[in-house]
Design an enzyme around this catalytic site. Structure first.
Site: not given
Ligand code: ADP
Length: 416
Positions: A7, A97, A186, A247, A389
Site C-alpha cells: 500500500n 492497493r 473502502h 472530515r 483488507e
C-alpha cells in the site's frame, strides 16, 4: 503462494507478506508471515517497522530513506534476512492497493500496460493517491521484472451501484463531461467483512442483504444486496457521508461557497478545512481519536461528548436509510478501529433502532471480538467482524494470476 502486498502512499509504504491458496481462502487460514511499514520517506530519519512470524519482537529502525525504491528494497532485504523469502521460497506475486479505478475497473486486475494506462487515467479522480499507488507498482516492476502484479481497487466493489444511487442531481452533463458521480471507497474492507459474515454463518451470497459499517479514521457505510454494493456513503471523494476523524462527511455544498466568500478562502484552504480540520477533531477541538474522546467525555468534556453524539447520530441516520433501501437486512456489521473496539459507539448508533430490527445485547456487545452481538429477538443480526483488507488483496492477487474467476459484478449503467 507467497504474495507481497503493498500500500504505497506519498511518504509511506505499508506492506504485508501473506501466504494463501484456494484451500486457505475457503478455510480462512491464510497466513500473515510479515507486516510493517516505512514512514517519512524522503527524510533523514525515516522509520521502518517490521514484525514477522520469525521475529520475537517488533523491530524498529531509523535511517535516511529518500525514495520509494530504497524503501521497498529495504523491506525486501528484511524479509530475506528473516528467512521469509529466498531462492527456495520466493515471492510469487505482488498485490497493490489502488485507491481509484473510476468506472473502468469493477474487479481486481492484472497490471498489464493497458491496465496501468487506465489507472493513470484515473489520477485526475484521486490525485493524492493514485500516483503514489502507481509509484509502488513501477518500483516493483524494476525490482521484480518477472513477477505478476495485480491492482485491487477501493472503488471496484461499488461499481454495482445503480444510477439513482451513484449520480448527483447536478446537470447530467457534469457526469458525462467530468465523470462527476459517486464512486465510494473502502470497497476492499466492505467486501471482506461481507464475505467473512457469509463464511461464518454459511449464508448464501445471492440472498444475503447486509449493511456494513467501516469505522476507522475514514468512515463509510454500505448497503449490500445479494452480494452487491447498492449504495455507499462516500462519494466522488472520501469526504461524503459519515462524520469521520477529521472530515465533515455530508455537508450542504453551498456552505463551501459561503465560507470561501466570508473568509476569502482559497480552494486549498477550504479543502484543508473540510478534510483535515473537521469531523471529530473539528467539533471536539481536541482530537480525532475516538479512544481519547471517550476518555474526555467521561471526564466531562462537553464537546468531546458532542462529537461522539454527532458521530453516532449520523451513523444511525444512515443505518435507517440503508434499511429502507434494502427492505430486509440479514445483518448489520461493524468493522474498522472504532467499529471493532468502541462498544459505546455501536450501542449509541443502534439506540432506538429496535423498531426497524436492530437490538444489541449489552453483554455480548462488551465481550465479542468477532461474532453476533444482537439479542435473540432482534430481527436482524448485528455482527462485529475485524477487517483484513490485506488478506483480501492477497486472495484477489492469487485468483487473478491463476485466472480463477473472481466474484463477478455487473456494473450499474445509465441507460439514458
Ligand atoms: P484507519 O482508518 O487509519 O485504518 P483504524 O481502522 O485503525 O484507522 O481506526 C482508527 C480509529 O479507531 C481511531 O479513532 C481510534 O481511536 C479508534 N480505536 C482504536 N482502538 C480503539 C478502542 N479500543 N476503543 C475505541 N476506539 C478505538
Amino acid at each position: 503462494m507467497k504474495i507481497f502486498i503493498l500500500n504505497s502512499g506519498s511518504s509511506s509504504v505499508k506492506f504485508q507478506l501473506i501466504e494463501t491458496d484456494q484451500h486457505m481462502i475457503e478455510t480462512a487460514s491464510d497466513r500473515r508471515l510479515a507486516s510493517g511499514q516505512v514512514e517519512k520517506i524522503g527524510a533523514d530519519d525515516a522509520i521502518i517497522t517490521f514484525e514477522s512470524v520469525t521475529t520475537r519482537d517488533f523491530e524498529r529502525h531509523v535511517q535516511a530513506i529518500y525514495d520509494h525504491k530504497t524503501a521497498i528494497a529495504k523491506i525486501i532485504s528484511l524479509l530475506t534476512d528473516h528467512g521469509l523469502v529466498g531462492a527456495e521460497s520466493p515471492i510469487e506475486a505482488i498485490g497493490h492497493r489502488v485507491v481509484h479505478g473510476g468506472e473502468r475497473f469493477s474487479s481486481s486486475t492484472l497490471m498489464t500496460e493497458e491496465a496501468v494506462r487506465a489507472i493513470e487515467d484515473c489520477v485526475v479522480l484521486a490525485p493524492l493517491h493514485n500516483p503514489h499507488n502507481l509509484k509502488g507498482y513501477y518500483v516493483c516492476r524494476e525490482l521484480f521484472p518477472n513477477l505478476p502484479q495485480v491492482g485491487v481497487f477501493d472503488t471496484a466493489f461499488h461499481q454495482t451501484m445503480p444510477p439513482e444511487a451513484f449520480l448527483y442531481a447536478l446537470p447530467y452533463s457534469q457526469y458525462k463531461q467530468h465523470q462527476i458521480r459517486r464512486y465510494g471507497f473502502h470497497g476492499v474492507s466492505h467486501r471482506y467483512v461481507a464475505y467473512r459474515y457469509r463464511q461464518i454463518t454459511r449464508a448464501p451470497k445471492d440472498t444475503c442483504n447486509l449493511i456494513t459499517c467501516h469505522l476507522g479514521n475514514g468512515c463509510s457505510i454500505t448497503a449490500i444486496e445479494n452480494g452487491n454494493s447498492v449504495d455507499t456513503s462516500m462519494g466522488m471523494t472520501p469526504l461524503e457521508g459519515l462524520v469521520m476523524g477529521t472530515r465533515t462527511g455530508d455537508l450542504d455544498a453551498a456552505v463551501v461557497v459561503y465560507m470561501m466568500l466570508q473568509e476569502e478562502l482559497t480552494a486549498s484552504d477550504v479543502t484543508n478545512l473540510l478534510m483535515k480540520q473537521s469531523g471529530l477533531y473539528g467539533i471536539s477541538g481536541e482530537s480525532n481519536d475516538m479512544r481519547q474522546l471517550m476518555i474526555s467525555m467521561v471526564e466531562g468534556h462537553a464537546r468531546a461528548k458532542l462529537a461522539i453524539d454527532m458521530f453516532c447520530y449520523r451513523l444511525r441516520k444512515y443505518i435507517g436509510a440503508y434499511t429502507a433501501i434494502l427492505g430486509r437486512v440479514d445483518a448489520l456489521i461493524f468493522t474498522g478501529g472504532i467499529g471493532e473496539n468502541a462498544s459505546l459507539v455501536r450501542e449509541k448508533s443502534c439506540d432506538r433502532l429496535q423498531s426497524i430490527g436492530y437490538e444489541i445485547d449489552r453483554e455480548k456487545n462488551q465481550a465479542v471480538k468477532e461474532g453476533d452481538i444482537a439479542t435473540k429477538k432482534s430481527r436482524s443480526r448485528i455482527f462485529v467482524i475485524p477487517t483484513n483488507e490485506e488478506v483480501l488483496i492477497a486472495r484477489d492477487t492469487y485468483r487473478t494470476i491463476l485466472k480463477i474467476p473472481q466474484p463477478q459484478v455487473v456494473a450499474g449503467e445509465v441507460s439514458a
